[in-house]
Design a protein around this motif. Structure first.
Motif, PDB file in Angstrom:
ATOM      1  N   PRO A 184       0.676  -0.917   0.310  1.00 35.65           N
ATOM      2  CA  PRO A 184      -0.120  -0.011   0.475  1.00 35.65           C
ATOM      3  C   PRO A 184       0.816   1.482   0.044  1.00 35.65           C
ATOM      4  CG  PRO A 184       0.364  -0.927   2.444  1.00 35.65           C
ATOM      5  CD  PRO A 184       0.707  -2.203   1.546  1.00 35.65           C
ATOM      6  N   LEU A 185       2.004   1.465  -1.101  1.00 37.28           N
ATOM      7  CA  LEU A 185       2.774   2.133  -1.047  1.00 37.28           C
ATOM      8  C   LEU A 185       2.241   3.330  -1.206  1.00 37.28           C
ATOM      9  CD1 LEU A 185       6.025   2.299  -0.723  1.00 37.28           C
ATOM     10  CD2 LEU A 185       5.873   2.933  -3.425  1.00 37.28           C
ATOM     11  N   LYS A 186       2.032   5.163  -0.121  1.00 37.97           N
ATOM     12  CA  LYS A 186       1.796   6.299  -0.031  1.00 37.97           C
ATOM     13  C   LYS A 186       2.768   7.065  -1.231  1.00 37.97           C
ATOM     14  CE  LYS A 186      -1.560   5.527   3.330  1.00 37.97           C
ATOM     15  NZ  LYS A 186      -1.962   5.755   4.957  1.00 37.97           N
ATOM     16  N   ASP A 187       3.967   7.178  -0.125  1.00 37.52           N
ATOM     17  CA  ASP A 187       4.931   8.220  -0.872  1.00 37.52           C
ATOM     18  C   ASP A 187       6.140   7.322  -1.273  1.00 37.52           C
ATOM     19  OD1 ASP A 187       3.984  10.809   1.059  1.00 37.52           O
ATOM     20  OD2 ASP A 187       4.038   8.566   1.953  1.00 37.52           O
ATOM     21  N   LEU A 188       6.427   7.647  -3.095  1.00 32.12           N
ATOM     22  CA  LEU A 188       7.776   7.335  -3.915  1.00 32.12           C
ATOM     23  C   LEU A 188       8.382   8.095  -4.025  1.00 32.12           C
ATOM     24  CD1 LEU A 188       8.410   5.335  -5.651  1.00 32.12           C
ATOM     25  CD2 LEU A 188       7.291   5.870  -7.103  1.00 32.12           C
ATOM     26  N   SER A 189       9.554   8.629  -3.638  1.00 34.10           N
ATOM     27  CA  SER A 189      10.501   9.108  -4.130  1.00 34.10           C
ATOM     28  C   SER A 189      12.010   8.430  -4.583  1.00 34.10           C
ATOM     29  CB  SER A 189      10.866   9.633  -2.531  1.00 34.10           C
ATOM     30  OG  SER A 189      12.129  11.068  -2.656  1.00 34.10           O
ATOM     31  N   LEU A 190      11.465   9.564  -5.738  1.00 36.98           N
ATOM     32  CA  LEU A 190      13.208   8.713  -6.709  1.00 36.98           C
ATOM     33  C   LEU A 190      13.970  10.386  -7.498  1.00 36.98           C
ATOM     34  CD1 LEU A 190      11.108   6.295  -9.332  1.00 36.98           C
ATOM     35  CD2 LEU A 190      12.747   5.414  -7.274  1.00 36.98           C
ATOM     36  N   ASP A 191      15.605  10.099  -6.582  1.00 28.72           N
ATOM     37  CA  ASP A 191      16.341  11.042  -6.803  1.00 28.72           C
ATOM     38  C   ASP A 191      17.038  10.952  -7.104  1.00 28.72           C
ATOM     39  OD1 ASP A 191      17.532  13.894  -6.034  1.00 28.72           O
ATOM     40  OD2 ASP A 191      17.306  13.708  -3.832  1.00 28.72           O
ATOM     41  N   GLY A 192      17.533  11.730  -8.236  1.00 26.85           N
ATOM     42  CA  GLY A 192      19.084  11.377  -8.860  1.00 26.85           C
ATOM     43  C   GLY A 192      18.493   9.959 -10.246  1.00 26.85           C
ATOM     44  N   THR A 193      17.421   9.766 -10.498  1.00 26.88           N
ATOM     45  CA  THR A 193      17.046   8.739 -11.192  1.00 26.88           C
ATOM     46  C   THR A 193      16.419   8.670 -12.307  1.00 26.88           C
ATOM     47  OG1 THR A 193      17.061   7.383  -9.152  1.00 26.88           O
ATOM     48  CG2 THR A 193      16.238   5.618 -10.966  1.00 26.88           C
ATOM     49  N   ILE A 194      16.686   7.876 -13.761  1.00 27.01           N
ATOM     50  CA  ILE A 194      16.613   8.342 -14.760  1.00 27.01           C
ATOM     51  C   ILE A 194      15.519   7.486 -14.556  1.00 27.01           C
ATOM     52  CG2 ILE A 194      16.933   8.159 -16.650  1.00 27.01           C
ATOM     53  CD1 ILE A 194      19.686   9.288 -16.483  1.00 27.01           C
ATOM     54  N   ILE A 195      14.628   7.348 -15.110  1.00 32.00           N
ATOM     55  CA  ILE A 195      13.420   6.668 -15.566  1.00 32.00           C
ATOM     56  C   ILE A 195      12.111   6.516 -16.556  1.00 32.00           C
ATOM     57  CG2 ILE A 195      11.376   6.934 -13.130  1.00 32.00           C
ATOM     58  CD1 ILE A 195      10.605   4.657 -12.850  1.00 32.00           C
TER      59      ILE A 195
END
Length: 524
Positions: free
Chosen positions: A355-366
């Motif tokens: 049940p993910l509420k917060d997703l943070s990708l910092d410096g990631t290429i997607i």
């Protein structure tokens, strides 16, 4: 920095608690904490009301002793404001007058904090420490020994002395200097210890020094379940890797590690059964051999990972069914295989069904396909999305018209339904099924589908945006003023860093600035 002068404390404050026979005075006996002694049937606090000149005293001097002690007790609940410095609470209370002094001595909660933390600060005389401990009586202690200074023979004796009270420690923060001879509390039971922060490595004039291996072993033993059975939170920071350190403390609920780690050490941490929060800030050594196993952490809610190496094998092995926050930070130009990471991230979310509420990708290429794949796995629960870059990459773009279309709520759109859970969690089979499956093939059969109905916060890097301006505005507006009959939460925050979008977007959102937070910084 000049040494702290504790002479005031030694001559004025600490000359009062101990009687001439070396015993604690009656007012400091345990039975007298906020006590109500009586004299001839009249409360002692009321006797002074009849004394000549009492009404001429300032209001603060007229307070009954028990009331003043109760005020100090309430103040002591805010432990952040308590220190050992002579001109700060609680010591400063004892310098006002004899009534304040007596009241302060009645409240052991004022004397629970033993903190030496300022760079260059000197430790108080041992006699002050001993009487400070006497004033705290048998209450749980907060120990903070984190000055950034070289260990002296006296400081070694100080740690040795405080270790005699390890059974009363509730919170421990300590900087372990390299020239510490031994860890005296490693063999002491710490049944009350709840939280601990260990800092290894001190910056000397001669440079950084590494801890001896026997100190690492003693520290590891100090927090074992038989020594600290109620330890819930452990933070360990330092500049050097400790390959021999096994971070296995199964009683922990939360762990923060900021020393260079190998993935093998990470697997040990992930094997702790009660963990609810993990923060690993420096994963630097990859696996030397392939792994074919899986780990399930049923209680883990928050996961923070920072790395510059390929951690895909670690993500592929994890199943986290209760994960509510995932934060991943990396340096793109140091990450060897971003495509493997993208596949591994999608696999983690697909197998965990969390049940993910917060997703943070910092410096990631997607790219857009992997981003949409992730968002469909968490569509029902996701509330905040943060995607930032650390460099001016031109490809791939992740916030495209395709992504915008699935985030836009239209009158005829249907809410996307997340696929059911997979049946196998075998590590080898998971790898075999990790083929790239573009999102448009999976949900193309569902016309006008929208995802993430609970999204309330969107933080994106403008360098990854490649979409039509009108589509972007329509998407945001559909989250602010959704079509009738659509259950969509209000978009409270929109932040675009390094935006290349035209100013027309800001103009379109101008009427809603009082209702939502909008942060847009133009690319320069």
């Amino acid at each position: 920095m000049d040494p702290i002068d504790y002479s005031l404390t030694e001559s004025d404050l600490f000359s009062y608690p101990i009687d001439h026979d070396g015993q604690l005075p009656e007012i400091m006996q345990p039975g007298h904490m906020l006590g109500h002694s009586q004299q001839d049937g009249i409360h002692v606090d009321t006797i002074q009301l009849t004394r000549p000149g009492f009404l001429d005293l300032p209001p603060g001097a007229r307070l009954p002793l028990s009331v003043l002690a109760q005020i100090f007790f309430e103040f002591a609940q805010e432990t952040y404001y308590l220190s050992m410095y002579p001109h700060e609470p609680p010591t400063i209370f004892t310098l006002v007058n004899s009534t304040w002094r007596r009241a302060a001595f009645k409240v052991p909660e004022l004397w629970l904090n033993f903190k030496i933390w300022e760079t260059g600060g000197s430790a108080p005389p041992l006699a002050v420490v001993q009487r400070w401990m006497a004033l705290s009586r048998d209450s749980p202690l907060i120990i903070d020994l984190s000055p950034d200074c070289e260990m002296t023979e006296y400081n070694q004796r100080l740690i040795n002395y405080l270790s005699n009270f390890a059974h009363r420690w509730k919170h421990l923060c300590i900087r372990i200097p390299p020239d510490l001879h031994h860890v005296p509390f490693s063999g002491s039971p710490m049944p009350l210890l709840k939280t601990s922060k260990i800092m290894t490595g001190v910056k000397y004039l001669t440079g950084m020094k590494k801890l001896e291996n026997h100190i690492i072993i003693e520290l590891q033993r100090a927090f074992s379940p038989d020594k600290a059975p109620h330890l819930e939170y452990l933070e360990w920071s330092g500049r050097y890797a400790h390959p021999s350190l096994c971070f296995y403390w199964p009683q922990l609920v939360s762990i923060v590690i900021d020393v260079p780690l190998s993935i093998s050490q990470c697997f040990v941490i992930f094997s702790l059964p009660s963990l609810e929060r993990i923060q690993l800030r420096n994963i630097h050594q990859p696996l030397s051999t392939k792994t074919e196993f899986s780990i399930t952490l049923p209680n883990l809610r928050d996961l923070y990972l920072t790395t510059a190496i390929d951690i895909a094998p670690m993500l592929q092995a994890l199943t986290l069914p209760c994960l509510a926050l995932f934060s991943f930070a990396t340096v793109p130009w140091s990450y060897p295989n971003l495509n493997r990471f993208q596949n591994a991230l999608c696999s983690l979310l697909r197998w965990s069904q969390c049940p993910l509420k917060d997703l943070s990708l910092d410096g990631t290429i997607i790219d857009e396909y992997h981003l949409l794949d992730c968002l469909t796995m968490i569509s029902d629960t996701i509330e905040e999305i943060i995607i930032f870059m650390l460099c001016d990459w031109t490809e791939p773009k992740y916030f495209t018209d395709t992504v915008i279309d699935y985030l836009t709520v239209t009158p005829d759109a249907m809410q996307f339904v997340r696929p059911g859970p997979s049946t196998s969690i075998d590590g080898r089979k998971r790898r075999e099924t990790q083929t790239r499956r573009p999102i448009n093939k999976k949900i193309a059969a569902l016309p006008r589908t929208f995802i993430c109905p609970n999204l309330t916060s969107l933080w994106i890097d403008g360098r990854g945006i490649e979409c039509t301006d009108t589509k972007f505005i329509d998407m945001v507006m559909s989250r602010i003023l959704p079509p009738e009959g659509k259950s969509v939460r209000f978009l409270e925050t929109l932040a675009i860093n390094n935006s290349r979008l035209p100013s027309t977007i800001e103009s379109a959102l101008e009427p809603f600035k009082d209702k939502m937070r909008i942060f847009i910084s133009q690319y320069s």
